[in-house]
Write an enzyme that holds these catalytic residues in place. Structure first.
Site, PDB file in Angstrom:
ATOM      1  N   GLU A   1       2.638  -0.826   4.461  1.00  0.00           N
ATOM      2  CA  GLU A   1       2.352   0.546   4.037  1.00  0.00           C
ATOM      3  C   GLU A   1       3.656   1.271   3.750  1.00  0.00           C
ATOM      4  OE1 GLU A   1      -0.436   2.370   3.714  1.00  0.00           O
ATOM      5  OE2 GLU A   1      -1.996   1.142   4.672  1.00  0.00           O
TER       6      GLU A   1
ATOM      7  N   THR B   1       0.543   5.135   1.917  1.00  0.00           N
ATOM      8  CA  THR B   1      -0.275   5.722   2.988  1.00  0.00           C
ATOM      9  C   THR B   1      -1.251   6.757   2.436  1.00  0.00           C
ATOM     10  OG1 THR B   1       1.568   7.230   3.365  1.00  0.00           O
ATOM     11  CG2 THR B   1       1.379   5.348   4.853  1.00  0.00           C
TER      12      THR B   1
ATOM     13  N   HIS C   1       0.854  -1.199   0.000  1.00  0.00           N
ATOM     14  CA  HIS C   1       0.000   0.000   0.000  1.00  0.00           C
ATOM     15  C   HIS C   1       0.888   1.247   0.000  1.00  0.00           C
ATOM     16  CE1 HIS C   1      -3.514  -2.266   1.758  1.00  0.00           C
ATOM     17  NE2 HIS C   1      -2.544  -2.984   2.281  1.00  0.00           N
TER      18      HIS C   1
HETATM   19 ZN   LIG Z   1      -4.085   0.486   0.424  1.00  0.00          ZN
END
Ligand SMILES: [Zn+2]
Length: 241
Positions: free
Chosen positions: A92, A29, A27
């Protein structure tokens, strides 16, 4: 490698067994600052968390232990896995994202990510095809980690898959749209084998999945159209699974 700790309360209390962990999800942030991201990921009021966070200097923070289910994937699907929180580790990367100023991922950040992924892949025997971005597993809702995420660079380190088509040859097939039904079906079947989930219920699904595929595997042009270049790449990736 030094790993800092922040406590995120957003995880399932029940422990999960090691062999449930099958997928690594990357991911970004998508927030103005690192501070804001950590506060949000660890805030009891917020509904999200992830296992690890890597800042732009490559510092790694542990937010949730691997043996707990963190809440980062949401409604999602990849291959035979549905709603992937249960089966995944979420990482993340601090980056403002498309909304606040999407930037290249920093070298130090990527070096730490590579180290972390190598450890996780070994420990949980994660298959190459199960290294994915959030947008791959939730193409209707998500676009992170986005087209600047260097999947090719990671694949060189044996993390995830990348095609071996020659870029200058490939480019000749860019924007040559595919209209023949047979080719479209072939493309969909290929994506499905790679892991993308299709549903006949949603009208615009194909455009979104094509964009997710492009963000991951044909990063120079994200337009949702199936062109010959996409078809060739998808075909080539099958050999890497
Ligand atoms: Zn995400």
């Amino acid at each position: 490698m030094k790993i800092g700790n922040f406590y995120s309360p957003k995880f399932n209390r029940k422990k999960r067994s090691k062999n449930l962990i099958k997928v690594i999800i990357i991911h970004y942030t998508g927030m103005q600052s690192e501070r804001e991201s950590i506060i949000n990921l660890c805030n009891p009021e917020s509904k999200v968390s992830s296992h690890l966070l890597i800042n732009q200097d490559g510092k790694v923070y542990r937010l949730v232990q691997d043996n707990r289910i963190a809440w980062h994937a949401g409604k999602s699907c990849w291959g035979k896995y549905k709603n992937l929180n249960r089966n995944s580790i979420g990482i993340e990367l601090v980056n403002k994202g498309h909304q606040f100023g999407y930037t290249n991922f920093r070298k130090k950040q990527l070096l730490s990510l590579i180290k972390i992924c190598k450890k996780l892949i070994k420990k949980y025997k994660i298959k190459k095809k199960n290294m994915v971005g959030h947008s791959d597993i939730a193409p209707l809702r998500k676009i992170d980690p986005g087209e600047k995420f260097p999947w090719k660079q990671l694949a060189k380190k044996n993390i995830g898959i990348w095609h071996d088509c020659k870029p200058d040859l490939l480019r000749k097939f860019r924007k040559i749209r595919i209209f023949i039904k047979h080719d479209k079906v072939k493309f969909i079947k290929n994506l499905n084998k790679i892991g993308y989930c299709f549903s006949t219920k949603k009208k615009y699904f194909l455009v979104n999945i094509t964009k997710a595929f492009q963000r991951h595997s044909r990063q120079e042009l994200i337009n949702g159209y199936i062109d010959k270049e996409c078809l060739i790449i998808a075909q080539n990736l099958l050999k890497k699974l």
